[in-house]
Scaffold this motif. Structure first.
Motif, PDB file in Angstrom:
ATOM      1  N   GLY A  41       0.795  -1.222   0.000  1.00  0.00           N
ATOM      2  CA  GLY A  41       0.000   0.000   0.000  1.00  0.00           C
ATOM      3  C   GLY A  41       0.827   1.270   0.000  1.00  0.00           C
ATOM      4  O   GLY A  41       0.285   2.360  -0.201  1.00  0.00           O
ATOM      5  N   GLY A  42       2.138   1.143   0.221  1.00  0.00           N
ATOM      6  CA  GLY A  42       2.999   2.314   0.254  1.00  0.00           C
ATOM      7  C   GLY A  42       3.424   2.760  -1.139  1.00  0.00           C
ATOM      8  O   GLY A  42       3.273   2.032  -2.125  1.00  0.00           O
ATOM      9  N   TYR A  43       3.969   3.959  -1.207  1.00  0.00           N
ATOM     10  CA  TYR A  43       4.420   4.526  -2.478  1.00  0.00           C
ATOM     11  C   TYR A  43       5.900   4.235  -2.710  1.00  0.00           C
ATOM     12  O   TYR A  43       6.733   4.532  -1.857  1.00  0.00           O
ATOM     13  CB  TYR A  43       4.211   6.047  -2.490  1.00  0.00           C
ATOM     14  CG  TYR A  43       2.767   6.463  -2.706  1.00  0.00           C
ATOM     15  CD1 TYR A  43       2.263   6.632  -3.989  1.00  0.00           C
ATOM     16  CD2 TYR A  43       1.932   6.689  -1.609  1.00  0.00           C
ATOM     17  CE1 TYR A  43       0.941   7.016  -4.186  1.00  0.00           C
ATOM     18  CE2 TYR A  43       0.603   7.074  -1.798  1.00  0.00           C
ATOM     19  CZ  TYR A  43       0.119   7.226  -3.091  1.00  0.00           C
ATOM     20  OH  TYR A  43      -1.188   7.604  -3.286  1.00  0.00           O
ATOM     21  N   VAL A  44       6.197   3.670  -3.878  1.00  0.00           N
ATOM     22  CA  VAL A  44       7.583   3.554  -4.324  1.00  0.00           C
ATOM     23  C   VAL A  44       8.046   4.928  -4.808  1.00  0.00           C
ATOM     24  O   VAL A  44       9.155   5.372  -4.518  1.00  0.00           O
ATOM     25  CB  VAL A  44       7.717   2.517  -5.455  1.00  0.00           C
ATOM     26  CG1 VAL A  44       9.144   2.449  -5.977  1.00  0.00           C
ATOM     27  CG2 VAL A  44       7.249   1.146  -4.978  1.00  0.00           C
ATOM     28  N   CYS A  45       7.178   5.594  -5.552  1.00  0.00           N
ATOM     29  CA  CYS A  45       7.423   6.964  -6.003  1.00  0.00           C
ATOM     30  C   CYS A  45       6.077   7.600  -6.333  1.00  0.00           C
ATOM     31  O   CYS A  45       5.081   6.888  -6.532  1.00  0.00           O
ATOM     32  CB  CYS A  45       8.369   6.999  -7.211  1.00  0.00           C
ATOM     33  SG  CYS A  45       7.872   5.928  -8.571  1.00  0.00           S
ATOM     34  N   ARG A  46       6.057   8.917  -6.400  1.00  0.00           N
ATOM     35  CA  ARG A  46       4.788   9.619  -6.579  1.00  0.00           C
ATOM     36  C   ARG A  46       4.832  10.574  -7.760  1.00  0.00           C
ATOM     37  O   ARG A  46       5.872  11.128  -8.110  1.00  0.00           O
ATOM     38  CB  ARG A  46       4.430  10.391  -5.305  1.00  0.00           C
ATOM     39  CG  ARG A  46       4.382   9.528  -4.066  1.00  0.00           C
ATOM     40  CD  ARG A  46       3.696  10.196  -2.908  1.00  0.00           C
ATOM     41  NE  ARG A  46       2.263  10.334  -3.136  1.00  0.00           N
ATOM     42  CZ  ARG A  46       1.365  10.503  -2.160  1.00  0.00           C
ATOM     43  NH1 ARG A  46       1.760  10.554  -0.904  1.00  0.00           N
ATOM     44  NH2 ARG A  46       0.093  10.645  -2.432  1.00  0.00           N
TER      45      ARG A  46
END
Length: 228
Positions: A41-46
């Motif tokens: 659920g986390g962001y690798v990149c945005r």
């Protein structure tokens, strides 16, 4: 029995692009590249970030996606073990135009953009690899437009699974795909329930077998040709 996880160094040395680097080039890659843990659920990149690295999946599964102003999500592709991505944005020096989020706990390799550009300037085999990478990615996205606009969900799921066996983009693929029905739904733009129905159709066709903990691919060419 506990399976020992690959180290970052092992993962780097097993990549397609590292095979023809000189010892000096490989030494710089290993010295500069770092590992990042991204929980499910986390962001690798945005989207909108300044790009500072070329990214690779050491272990896990992530998706490249975007949200429209109305809140509708579109998934461009899934990225599994051995996949590297974001080279186009590094080459253009742009801000990132998409989000990449983890569908499960994932380990990500981050090669600084400066090291990436240095390899591009100093390694002809690496340059050839990138040409192939960009060409394969272009073909993948052209195929996705066709699938999204012309084909039904059963066929989308079949093509989504088949695409995960592109030897250049997904060199770590195994005939037993450790992927959940929820993850298949995310990658094919379908609900979990609808993805499950599609898997049942494909299983009846003898193309795959739904096993505990994953999908056993029985006929990869059949998946690529399947059309409901």
């Amino acid at each position: 029995m506990t399976v020992e996880k690959r180290t970052l160094k092992q993962a780097l040395r097993e990549t397609i692009w590292a095979r023809q680097l000189s010892p000096e080039q490989m030494a710089r890659v290993e010295a500069d590249t770092v590992e990042q843990f991204v929980p499910k659920g986390g962001y690798v990149c945005r989207k909108g970030e300044k790009v500072d690295a070329w990214l690779g999946v050491i272990d896990g599964l992530v998706k490249m996606n975007n949200l429209s102003p109305e809140g509708k999500s579109i998934t461009f592709t899934g990225l599994s073990n051995g996949s590297w991505f974001g080279e186009g944005t590094v080459l253009k020096g742009e801000v990132r135009k998409y989000d990449v989020t983890a569908l499960r706990d994932s380990r990500i390799a981050r090669m600084p953009a400066s090291t990436f550009m240095w390899l591009l300037d100093n390694s002809l085999p690496f340059t050839r690899f990138l040409l192939m990478q960009l060409n394969e990615r272009l073909g993948q996205f052209i195929g996705m437009v066709e699938v999204d606009r012309l084909l039904d969900v059963d066929t989308r799921v079949a093509r989504c699974l088949a695409e995960m066996f592109n030897a250049h983009l997904y060199p770590g693929a195994n005939p037993l795909l450790q992927i959940s029905q929820e993850e298949i739904g995310y990658l094919s733009g379908a609900s979990r329930q609808r993805a499950n129905q599609a898997l049942q159709v494909l299983e009846k066709e003898g193309l795959l077998k739904v096993d505990y903990g994953g999908i056993q691919i029985l006929d990869l060419d059949g998946l690529r040709r399947f059309r409901a």
